[in-house]
Design a protein around this motif. Structure first.
Motif, PDB file in Angstrom:
ATOM      1  N   LEU A  74      39.826  27.459  37.957  1.00 28.26           N
ATOM      2  CA  LEU A  74      39.683  28.759  37.296  1.00 28.26           C
ATOM      3  C   LEU A  74      39.845  29.901  38.301  1.00 28.26           C
ATOM      4  CD1 LEU A  74      36.703  28.178  34.841  1.00 28.26           C
ATOM      5  CD2 LEU A  74      39.121  27.687  34.546  1.00 28.26           C
ATOM      6  N   ALA A  75      39.244  29.735  39.481  1.00 27.62           N
ATOM      7  CA  ALA A  75      39.373  30.771  40.505  1.00 27.62           C
ATOM      8  C   ALA A  75      40.819  30.879  40.992  1.00 27.62           C
ATOM      9  CB  ALA A  75      38.443  30.461  41.680  1.00 27.62           C
ATOM     10  N   ILE A  76      41.507  29.734  41.085  1.00 28.59           N
ATOM     11  CA  ILE A  76      42.916  29.738  41.497  1.00 28.59           C
ATOM     12  C   ILE A  76      43.764  30.476  40.452  1.00 28.59           C
ATOM     13  CG2 ILE A  76      44.941  28.284  41.914  1.00 28.59           C
ATOM     14  CD1 ILE A  76      42.973  26.165  43.020  1.00 28.59           C
ATOM     15  N   GLY A  77      43.516  30.181  39.172  1.00 28.42           N
ATOM     16  CA  GLY A  77      44.231  30.860  38.099  1.00 28.42           C
ATOM     17  C   GLY A  77      44.029  32.364  38.151  1.00 28.42           C
ATOM     18  N   MET A  78      42.791  32.784  38.429  1.00 25.05           N
ATOM     19  CA  MET A  78      42.528  34.218  38.523  1.00 25.05           C
ATOM     20  C   MET A  78      43.254  34.839  39.700  1.00 25.05           C
ATOM     21  SD  MET A  78      41.066  36.643  36.895  1.00 25.05           S
ATOM     22  CE  MET A  78      40.065  35.673  35.773  1.00 25.05           C
ATOM     23  N   GLY A  79      43.499  34.039  40.742  1.00 25.06           N
ATOM     24  CA  GLY A  79      44.285  34.526  41.877  1.00 25.06           C
ATOM     25  C   GLY A  79      45.706  34.871  41.463  1.00 25.06           C
ATOM     26  N   PHE A  80      46.323  34.034  40.601  1.00 20.10           N
ATOM     27  CA  PHE A  80      47.659  34.342  40.075  1.00 20.10           C
ATOM     28  C   PHE A  80      47.628  35.636  39.265  1.00 20.10           C
ATOM     29  CE2 PHE A  80      48.608  29.946  41.106  1.00 20.10           C
ATOM     30  CZ  PHE A  80      49.955  29.982  41.405  1.00 20.10           C
ATOM     31  N   THR A  81      46.591  35.798  38.471  1.00 26.68           N
ATOM     32  CA  THR A  81      46.447  37.019  37.673  1.00 26.68           C
ATOM     33  C   THR A  81      46.353  38.249  38.574  1.00 26.68           C
ATOM     34  OG1 THR A  81      45.334  35.821  35.877  1.00 26.68           O
ATOM     35  CG2 THR A  81      44.988  38.202  35.979  1.00 26.68           C
ATOM     36  N   LEU A  82      45.617  38.132  39.663  1.00 33.49           N
ATOM     37  CA  LEU A  82      45.477  39.241  40.617  1.00 33.49           C
ATOM     38  C   LEU A  82      46.826  39.627  41.212  1.00 33.49           C
ATOM     39  CD1 LEU A  82      43.771  41.173  42.333  1.00 33.49           C
ATOM     40  CD2 LEU A  82      43.366  39.263  43.923  1.00 33.49           C
ATOM     41  N   ILE A  83      47.622  38.631  41.589  1.00 36.16           N
ATOM     42  CA  ILE A  83      48.951  38.898  42.146  1.00 36.16           C
ATOM     43  C   ILE A  83      49.812  39.642  41.127  1.00 36.16           C
ATOM     44  CG2 ILE A  83      51.114  37.831  42.927  1.00 36.16           C
ATOM     45  CD1 ILE A  83      49.367  35.556  44.079  1.00 36.16           C
ATOM     46  N   LEU A 128      38.350  43.948  39.028  1.00 29.34           N
ATOM     47  CA  LEU A 128      37.845  43.021  38.009  1.00 29.34           C
ATOM     48  C   LEU A 128      38.251  41.586  38.329  1.00 29.34           C
ATOM     49  CD1 LEU A 128      38.594  45.014  34.708  1.00 29.34           C
ATOM     50  CD2 LEU A 128      36.575  45.108  36.181  1.00 29.34           C
ATOM     51  N   ALA A 129      39.489  41.406  38.795  1.00 33.38           N
ATOM     52  CA  ALA A 129      39.965  40.062  39.140  1.00 33.38           C
ATOM     53  C   ALA A 129      39.169  39.486  40.307  1.00 33.38           C
ATOM     54  CB  ALA A 129      41.455  40.102  39.472  1.00 33.38           C
ATOM     55  N   LEU A 130      38.849  40.312  41.295  1.00 36.98           N
ATOM     56  CA  LEU A 130      38.076  39.851  42.449  1.00 36.98           C
ATOM     57  C   LEU A 130      36.662  39.451  42.037  1.00 36.98           C
ATOM     58  CD1 LEU A 130      39.256  42.496  45.085  1.00 36.98           C
ATOM     59  CD2 LEU A 130      39.834  40.056  45.038  1.00 36.98           C
ATOM     60  N   ILE A 131      36.044  40.237  41.150  1.00 38.49           N
ATOM     61  CA  ILE A 131      34.710  39.885  40.637  1.00 38.49           C
ATOM     62  C   ILE A 131      34.762  38.541  39.909  1.00 38.49           C
ATOM     63  CG2 ILE A 131      32.901  40.527  38.986  1.00 38.49           C
ATOM     64  CD1 ILE A 131      33.585  43.469  39.588  1.00 38.49           C
ATOM     65  N   ALA A 132      35.793  38.352  39.076  1.00 40.94           N
ATOM     66  CA  ALA A 132      35.938  37.103  38.327  1.00 40.94           C
ATOM     67  C   ALA A 132      36.106  35.910  39.262  1.00 40.94           C
ATOM     68  CB  ALA A 132      37.127  37.201  37.377  1.00 40.94           C
ATOM     69  N   ILE A 133      36.862  36.074  40.339  1.00 40.67           N
ATOM     70  CA  ILE A 133      37.070  34.981  41.297  1.00 40.67           C
ATOM     71  C   ILE A 133      35.741  34.540  41.903  1.00 40.67           C
ATOM     72  CG2 ILE A 133      38.045  34.419  43.564  1.00 40.67           C
ATOM     73  CD1 ILE A 133      40.511  36.098  42.750  1.00 40.67           C
ATOM     74  N   VAL A 134      34.895  35.504  42.272  1.00 43.19           N
ATOM     75  CA  VAL A 134      33.591  35.173  42.854  1.00 43.19           C
ATOM     76  C   VAL A 134      32.727  34.404  41.838  1.00 43.19           C
ATOM     77  CG1 VAL A 134      31.427  36.141  43.738  1.00 43.19           C
ATOM     78  CG2 VAL A 134      33.620  37.118  44.444  1.00 43.19           C
ATOM     79  N   ILE A 135      32.696  34.878  40.600  1.00 41.95           N
ATOM     80  CA  ILE A 135      31.909  34.207  39.559  1.00 41.95           C
ATOM     81  C   ILE A 135      32.421  32.793  39.328  1.00 41.95           C
ATOM     82  CG2 ILE A 135      31.321  34.218  37.096  1.00 41.95           C
ATOM     83  CD1 ILE A 135      31.409  37.284  37.230  1.00 41.95           C
ATOM     84  N   LEU A 136      33.733  32.642  39.261  1.00 41.75           N
ATOM     85  CA  LEU A 136      34.322  31.338  38.929  1.00 41.75           C
ATOM     86  C   LEU A 136      34.173  30.330  40.061  1.00 41.75           C
ATOM     87  CD1 LEU A 136      37.505  32.609  37.064  1.00 41.75           C
ATOM     88  CD2 LEU A 136      35.501  31.497  36.064  1.00 41.75           C
ATOM     89  N   ILE A 137      34.107  30.791  41.291  1.00 39.43           N
ATOM     90  CA  ILE A 137      33.812  29.875  42.401  1.00 39.43           C
ATOM     91  C   ILE A 137      32.410  29.290  42.238  1.00 39.43           C
ATOM     92  CG2 ILE A 137      33.351  29.764  44.894  1.00 39.43           C
ATOM     93  CD1 ILE A 137      35.678  31.730  45.278  1.00 39.43           C
ATOM     94  N   ASN A 138      31.457  30.122  41.840  1.00 39.77           N
ATOM     95  CA  ASN A 138      30.086  29.647  41.619  1.00 39.77           C
ATOM     96  C   ASN A 138      29.995  28.726  40.413  1.00 39.77           C
ATOM     97  OD1 ASN A 138      27.971  31.102  43.519  1.00 39.77           O
ATOM     98  ND2 ASN A 138      29.534  32.615  43.059  1.00 39.77           N
TER      99      ASN A 138
END
Length: 411
Positions: free
Chosen positions: A94-103, A187-197
């Motif tokens: 999920l965090a990886i997917g959000m990384g694509f969204t951020l890009i 928002l994408a960075l916040i989501a990445i932190v949440i999804l790592i947890n």
């Protein structure tokens, strides 16, 4: 009433809850909030259409192509992601997917040509294709047996994000320009932190499950294979009718309001927010209601019950157009959680595959629908497109062919 069978071959609710344990609400809310952030970002794409249409001098067909690119990139990978993660769960995907969204988001903020717009939205779509199947599985794992409720909590985050996005676009992007999309990368960075947890919790659950040697096939049924296949096809057709209509609203509702009633771009975004907020409310209602009265009845009421309102919409004035979009959003959106869980129970143990298939099909149908409606709007008018789409919910009559199994299944 606790032992009511809600869908084909479903284990009685009281027994299923004992097997599944307690609902893990912190995880459900974390996944739902991440879904909100993810879909807030994604909803910026249709929300900025009036801006990029003017600055890039795009036709409606090109607008439809942007949506098609996003929806297809978001849909084609999802079933394959689901199949793979059914076999090999990926806690941090999920965090990886959000990384694509951020890009994609950063690229969208600096895009200066039409082809750059297309590439940007494709990256956002790829992020979505990774996010949805595994997030849906996590919601099911945290449900404590209340799978309809869990899917609704997960989905309402996404729909709330879809409604907030246009409002934020009206406040930030429309008046200050495309480059200000970059602010949404926070928002994408916040989501990445949440999804790592969340991924850490999921990894622990997978490990514990393997140590106990538990199978995920807790909802077995005795339906013939042919009936299961027919039922899945019917559900996909219902998704087709739902998402074609939702696409007509999310992609072209602002243009409809501007063309028919002469409202400003910012005002049209507010009207879109009203509709999308109604969609979020309907999503929250559908899952728990399906847990209680049966998913088939929720599907019946949602898909077909919305038809009178959609048929009236093209003939309403400005005030009643805004009013009608509320029941349309609430009623239509209540179906998706029921449809998804119904399908997951038809094919036990394949939560990722089914989630990927249905999310992917929904995105794909939305993309194709947007492209077709954009081309139709160029040849006719936006008002004509809405008149045609008003009849789509009548396809919901085929819900009558879904199986209505009354026998209880033993554990």
């Amino acid at each position: 009433m606790d032992d009511q069978i809600n869908s084909p071959g479903e284990i009685p609710i009281s027994d299923r809850n004992k097997l599944a344990g307690k609902t893990v609400f912190p995880i459900l809310f974390a996944i739902s909030f991440s879904h909100l952030l993810n879909d807030t970002i994604q909803s910026l794409i249709p929300a900025i259409y009036p801006v990029v249409k003017d600055s890039f001098r795009l036709t409606f067909a090109q607008i439809g192509l942007i949506t098609l690119t996003f929806q297809m990139s978001a849909s084609l990978l999802q079933p394959f992601v689901g199949i793979y993660t059914d076999r090999k769960p990926q806690p941090y995907s999920l965090a990886i997917g959000m990384g694509f969204t951020l890009i994609g988001l950063v690229a969208l903020s600096v895009a200066s040509r039409f082809d750059m717009l297309i590439i940007s939205v494709a990256f956002v779509g790829i992020g979505s294709s990774i996010f949805h199947p595994e997030a849906s599985r996590m919601a099911s794992m945290a449900s404590g047996g209340r799978r309809g409720m869990a899917q609704s909590v997960f989905q309402v985050g996404g729909n709330a994000g879809s409604s907030i996005g246009p409002l934020l676009a009206a406040l930030i992007i429309v008046p200050y320009g495309q480059s200000n999309i970059i602010w949404f990368s926070i928002l994408a960075l916040i989501a990445i932190v949440i999804l790592i947890n969340v991924g850490g919790w999921y990894k622990g659950k997978i490990k514990a499950k393997l140590e106990r040697g538990l199978s995920s096939n807790t909802n077995l049924h005795t339906l013939p294979r042919k009936q299961v296949v027919i039922s899945v096809v019917i559900l996909l057709i219902l998704i087709f009718s739902k998402y074609f209509y939702l696409t007509s609203m999310s992609s072209y509702y602002t243009f409809y309001m501007i063309e028919k009633f002469g409202v400003s771009v910012q005002s049209s975004q507010v009207y879109l927010f009203i509709f999308l907020f109604s969609v979020a409310a309907g999503t929250l209602i559908g899952g728990p209601l399906g847990d209680k009265i049966g998913r088939k009845y929720v599907i019946w009421g949602s898909i077909l019950g919305v038809a009178p309102f959609t048929l009236l919409l093209p003939h309403a004035n400005l005030f009643w157009t805004a009013v009608l979009t509320v029941p349309i959003g609430v009623i239509l959106a209540s179906a998706f959680s029921a449809i998804l869980v119904y399908a997951q129970e038809l094919i036990p143990g394949k939560v990722g595959m089914i989630s990927g298939l249905f999310f992917g099909f929904a995105f794909g149908m939305g993309g194709i629908g947007s492209a077709l409606m954009g081309a139709m709007a160029d040849r006719t008018s936006i008002e004509y497109v809405f008149q045609v789409c008003a009849f789509l919910p009548l396809i919901g009559l085929i819900t009558g062919f879904l199986p209505d199994v009354s026998k209880k299944t033993s554990i």
